[in-house]
Motif scaffolding. Structure first.
Motif, PDB file in Angstrom:
ATOM      1  N   TYR A  77      11.083  13.712   7.036  1.00 49.89           N
ATOM      2  CA  TYR A  77      10.283  13.932   5.939  1.00 49.89           C
ATOM      3  C   TYR A  77      10.247  15.638   5.728  1.00 49.89           C
ATOM      4  O   TYR A  77      10.563  15.787   4.405  1.00 49.89           O
ATOM      5  CB  TYR A  77       8.836  13.466   5.866  1.00 49.89           C
ATOM      6  N   THR A  90       5.247   4.297   8.080  1.00 52.15           N
ATOM      7  CA  THR A  90       5.110   2.687   8.097  1.00 52.15           C
ATOM      8  C   THR A  90       6.136   2.176   7.206  1.00 52.15           C
ATOM      9  O   THR A  90       6.688   1.091   7.848  1.00 52.15           O
ATOM     10  CB  THR A  90       3.831   2.639   7.091  1.00 52.15           C
ATOM     11  N   PHE A  91       6.846   2.546   6.405  1.00 51.05           N
ATOM     12  CA  PHE A  91       7.824   2.133   5.736  1.00 51.05           C
ATOM     13  C   PHE A  91       9.175   1.822   6.710  1.00 51.05           C
ATOM     14  O   PHE A  91       9.630   0.899   7.060  1.00 51.05           O
ATOM     15  CB  PHE A  91       8.200   3.107   4.521  1.00 51.05           C
ATOM     16  N   LYS A 130       3.112   7.428   5.722  1.00 50.26           N
ATOM     17  CA  LYS A 130       3.270   6.680   4.770  1.00 50.26           C
ATOM     18  C   LYS A 130       4.885   6.184   4.911  1.00 50.26           C
ATOM     19  O   LYS A 130       5.254   4.905   5.188  1.00 50.26           O
ATOM     20  CB  LYS A 130       3.407   7.092   3.660  1.00 50.26           C
ATOM     21  N   GLU A 143       6.860   7.840  -3.655  1.00 52.49           N
ATOM     22  CA  GLU A 143       6.269   8.888  -2.565  1.00 52.49           C
ATOM     23  C   GLU A 143       7.133   9.116  -1.387  1.00 52.49           C
ATOM     24  O   GLU A 143       7.167   9.950  -0.624  1.00 52.49           O
ATOM     25  CB  GLU A 143       4.776   8.720  -2.155  1.00 52.49           C
ATOM     26  N   LEU A 144       8.088   8.018  -1.336  1.00 50.92           N
ATOM     27  CA  LEU A 144       8.955   8.297   0.040  1.00 50.92           C
ATOM     28  C   LEU A 144      10.166   8.871  -0.133  1.00 50.92           C
ATOM     29  O   LEU A 144      10.633   8.908  -1.339  1.00 50.92           O
ATOM     30  CB  LEU A 144       9.385   6.637   0.438  1.00 50.92           C
ATOM     31  N   GLY A 166       0.672  -1.314   0.213  1.00 50.62           N
ATOM     32  CA  GLY A 166      -0.030  -0.111  -0.128  1.00 50.62           C
ATOM     33  C   GLY A 166       0.765   1.196  -0.042  1.00 50.62           C
ATOM     34  O   GLY A 166       0.235   2.439   0.200  1.00 50.62           O
ATOM     35  N   VAL A 167       2.116   1.305  -0.012  1.00 53.45           N
ATOM     36  CA  VAL A 167       2.951   2.376   0.043  1.00 53.45           C
ATOM     37  C   VAL A 167       3.744   2.525  -1.433  1.00 53.45           C
ATOM     38  O   VAL A 167       4.092   1.567  -1.760  1.00 53.45           O
ATOM     39  CB  VAL A 167       4.018   2.472   1.174  1.00 53.45           C
ATOM     40  N   ASP A 168       3.634   3.532  -2.075  1.00 51.78           N
ATOM     41  CA  ASP A 168       4.142   3.748  -3.278  1.00 51.78           C
ATOM     42  C   ASP A 168       5.280   4.394  -3.063  1.00 51.78           C
ATOM     43  O   ASP A 168       5.664   5.611  -2.522  1.00 51.78           O
ATOM     44  CB  ASP A 168       3.430   4.952  -4.339  1.00 51.78           C
TER      45      ASP A 168
END
Ligand SMILES: Nc1nc2c(ncn2[C@@H]2O[C@H](COP(=O)(O)OP(=O)(O)O)[C@@H](O)[C@H]2O)c(=O)[nH]1
Ligand SMILES: [Mg+2]
Length: 429
Positions: free
Chosen positions: A391, A367-368, A364, A8-9, A3-5
């Protein structure tokens, strides 16, 4: 990671990830954060001393100014176009990073000159590396000197300035279509004017002269003091940085002028590599809850970090004014391409606002990170604060680096026309 692209990270390099895992893995977060703090502060404590030497008139003082990002008529610049009489090296600290000092060494080549004595006289052991300048062929004095530097295990680089003059002189031998005017049978000149061939011939000539006397792998950098983004100056900057060890590398890199995309990228990478440490220090050492955001961190460290990014990329009023003057451009033209806040606009409130904006993206990322470094989850405050600060720093850094690249593009246009003007003045009798 479901679910994590990944796009985007934030980009986090393998190396950083390993360092991060190691720091968190030990479980003693406070200790890891204290070490990170020391490592970050080291760069201000380390000193770098650069020796610039060569014969009088070769362009030493001009080069000293160039490394320090100054024009010859700026305040604090080394005086140029004067014959020196002293045997004393003169120290010129970098105007923004005073732990980097460039030394204008007295000209070598006096009749009494002995290379070993000269080095002793100028305080050889002080310098991290030597830049040997010659605007013609490197002389026997230069060569003797390099042999002595080599023997003592230090690094040296040959710089051949004034290539703009060489190119202008060569150009007079060609007509307006770029065809060689007088075709002598024995000429080595190309029939069609070619800047790259002329530069290559100068370089080869210098290296040949040095090779004859066994200077090991000599490197010659061709530069024009008026156009640092061109010729070999960017390559020289990169080489100097690459050949220094750890903290010294960081200290030198941040002081170098933003004359090429490559140097901007190197600065971005270096600052990027410190984000995990800055976030750690901010979230662990003196973290306090931030009203309006569900995180706890040290805002002052973040504020200082953003200001540091601005300083390294020249994104403050002073640096932009100087740059605009050097490039002969209105400052408004430079500011027009800058999207992020300048150093002067960075306050604690701005940092809090940025953290709020980054909170969504950081979820996100969190989560990663939790997948990679499970210990983060066990420290409740760090679980949310660490990804958010990381971030935020990452986004600001990327934006600042992009801004600096756009400013550079604007400046380069000005630099070209300035160099042309300079050439005209030199060549007009
Ligand atoms: N065209 C051109 N002139 C230069 C360059 N570097 C230095 N000069 C000029 O060469 C002269 C001597 O330079 P200076 O730095 O004073 O030499 P020093 O005696 O070795 O310190 C000055 O007039 C400088 O403006 C360059 O890259 N291109
Ligand atoms: Mg001088």
């Amino acid at each position: 990671m479901a679910g994590v692209d990944a796009k985007e990270l934030p980009k986090i390099s393998e190396e950083d990830m390993e360092a991060l895992k190691a720091a968190f893995g030990k479980g003693t977060l406070t200790e890891a954060a204290a070490k990170a703090k020391d490592a970050l502060e080291m760069v201000d404590k380390i000193t770098i001393n650069i020796a610039v030497t060569g014969e009088s008139g070769s362009g030493k003082s001009s080069f000293v100014n160039a490394i320090r990002g100054l024009e010859d008529d700026d305040e604090g610049a080394a005086e140029t176009g004067v014959n020196e009489t002293t045997m004393e090296p003169t120290a010129y600290p970098h105007p923004t990073y005073p732990n980097v000092t460039v030394w204008d060494l007295p000209g070598i080549g006096t009749p009494t000159f002995k290379s070993d004595k000269y080095l002793e006289q100028v305080g050889f052991s002080r310098y991290d590396f030597f830049i040997i300048i010659s605007c013609t062929r490197f002389t026997s004095h230069d060569i003797e000197l390099t042999q002595e530097i080599q023997r003592q295990g230090k690094k040296f680089y040959f710089v051949r300035p004034k290539v703009d003059q060489d190119l202008t002189n060569e150009k007079t031998l060609y007509d307006e279509k770029g065809i060689l005017k007088q075709r002598k049978a024995a000429t080595k000149r190309p029939l069609q004017y070619s800047e790259s061939e002329i530069l290559e011939a100068i370089r080869e000539n210098c290296i040949k002269g040095l090779g004859e006397v066994e200077v090991t792998s000599p490197r010659v950098f061709l530069v024009s003091r008026w156009d640092l983004g061109k010729y070999d100056y960017p390559k020289l900057q990169e080489t100097l940085v690459d050949e220094l060890p750890g903290h010294k590398r960081r200290a030198l890199l941040r002081s170098l002028s933003n004359v090429s995309k490559e140097i901007l990228e190197k600065k971005r990478e270096q600052l990027q590599a410190q984000i995990w440490m800055k976030s750690l220090v901010s979230c662990i050492v003196a973290a306090v809850p931030i009203p309006g955001v569900t995180i706890a961190c040290d805002i002052v460290i973040l504020e200082m970090s953003l200001k540091e990014y601005c300083r390294d990329f020249g994104l403050n009023e002073n640096a932009l004014a100087t740059l605009a003057r050097h490039a002969n451009k209105p400052i408004a033209e430079l500011k027009a391409v800058i999207k992020s806040p300048l150093s002067e606009e960075i306050t604690g409130d701005l940092v809090t606002n940025l953290l709020m904006k980054c909170a969504a993206g950081a979820v996100k990322f969190g989560t990663f990170l939790l997948n990679v470094i499970p210990v983060l989850g066990s420290i409740i405050s760090a679980a949310a604060s660490y990804p958010t600060t990381y971030y935020m720093l990452q986004s600001f850094l990327d934006n600042a680096a992009d801004d600096a690249a756009r400013v550079l593009e604007v400046v380069m246009e000005g630099a070209i026309s300035n160099a042309e003007k300079q050439r005209e003045t030199i060549c007009t009798p």
